[in-house]
Design an enzyme around this catalytic site. Structure first.
Site, PDB file in Angstrom:
ATOM      1  N   HIS A  62     -15.292 -79.510  50.414  1.00  0.00           N
ATOM      2  CA  HIS A  62     -15.959 -80.622  51.097  1.00  0.00           C
ATOM      3  C   HIS A  62     -15.943 -81.868  50.210  1.00  0.00           C
ATOM      4  CE1 HIS A  62     -18.346 -77.263  53.207  1.00  0.00           C
ATOM      5  NE2 HIS A  62     -17.462 -77.725  54.073  1.00  0.00           N
ATOM      6  N   LYS A  77     -27.717 -70.985  64.453  1.00  0.00           N
ATOM      7  CA  LYS A  77     -27.080 -70.448  63.246  1.00  0.00           C
ATOM      8  C   LYS A  77     -28.132 -70.065  62.215  1.00  0.00           C
ATOM      9  CE  LYS A  77     -22.499 -72.394  62.516  1.00  0.00           C
ATOM     10  NZ  LYS A  77     -21.752 -73.358  61.690  1.00  0.00           N
ATOM     11  N   ARG A 118      -7.914 -76.691  56.819  1.00  0.00           N
ATOM     12  CA  ARG A 118      -7.447 -75.679  55.881  1.00  0.00           C
ATOM     13  C   ARG A 118      -6.254 -74.894  56.408  1.00  0.00           C
ATOM     14  NH1 ARG A 118     -12.796 -72.439  55.274  1.00  0.00           N
ATOM     15  NH2 ARG A 118     -12.553 -72.833  57.463  1.00  0.00           N
ATOM     16  N   SER A 138     -17.636 -72.374  53.418  1.00  0.00           N
ATOM     17  CA  SER A 138     -19.072 -72.165  53.217  1.00  0.00           C
ATOM     18  C   SER A 138     -19.469 -70.733  53.545  1.00  0.00           C
ATOM     19  CB  SER A 138     -19.878 -73.135  54.083  1.00  0.00           C
ATOM     20  OG  SER A 138     -19.737 -74.439  53.617  1.00  0.00           O
TER      21      SER A 138
END
Length: 158
Positions: free
Chosen positions: A18, A42, A91, A128
């Site tokens: 990040h 979440k 990514r 993460s």
């Protein structure tokens, strides 16, 4: 008109990947607003306040970066902070397809453009969720989290 980009994410935690996207995005924009998204569905490792505070500490003294938490749609958040751009990192091909669809919808609904930066290869396996999993099992994640530079390091860079 000031070029403001929103860099949205849950950032639970904010990783070196990040941080790399933010650093590489700075030459493109006048200001980057790091938007810490709050999703009640979440389960988070850190509270939104802890995530905001950690990122603020990382970028303390850099007036080009703001950190704000938000609970609404990213495009509504972008409008609220005056951003015409959304900054995202990619990514993998899997990320690309997801980000392309969201970028197209955001542009259609709001006119906000998405700028995609490819993650540097050495950060491409860091996420993460992987870092959270390692943390949950007590593993050392120091290499995956950015650290604030000391005043001495900052002085030597100038």
């Amino acid at each position: 008109m000031k070029k403001i980009a929103v860099f949205p994410g849950s950032f639970d935690p904010f990783t070196v990947g990040h941080a790399s996207i933010v650093e590489r995005g700075l030459p493109l924009f006048d200001e980057i607003v790091i938007g810490v998204g709050v999703n009640e569905r979440k389960r988070s490792f850190y509270s939104p306040e802890e995530r905001v505070r950690a990122i603020e500490e990382l970028y303390a003294g850099d007036s080009r970066i703001r950190v704000v938490s938000y609970k609404d749609l990213t495009i509504d958040f972008a409008r609220r902070v005056g951003a015409r751009f959304i900054l995202r990192g990619l990514r993998s091909v899997k990320d690309f397809e997801y980000e392309r669809d969201i970028a197209n919808m955001n542009q259609r609904l709001s006119g906000v453009e998405t700028v995609l930066l490819f993650t540097e290869p050495h950060f491409s396996s860091i996420s993460s969720s992987v870092v959270r999993e390692l943390m949950a099992f007590g593993k050392d994640v120091t290499d995956f989290l950015p650290r604030r530079k000391s005043r001495r390091e900052e002085a030597t860079e100038e």
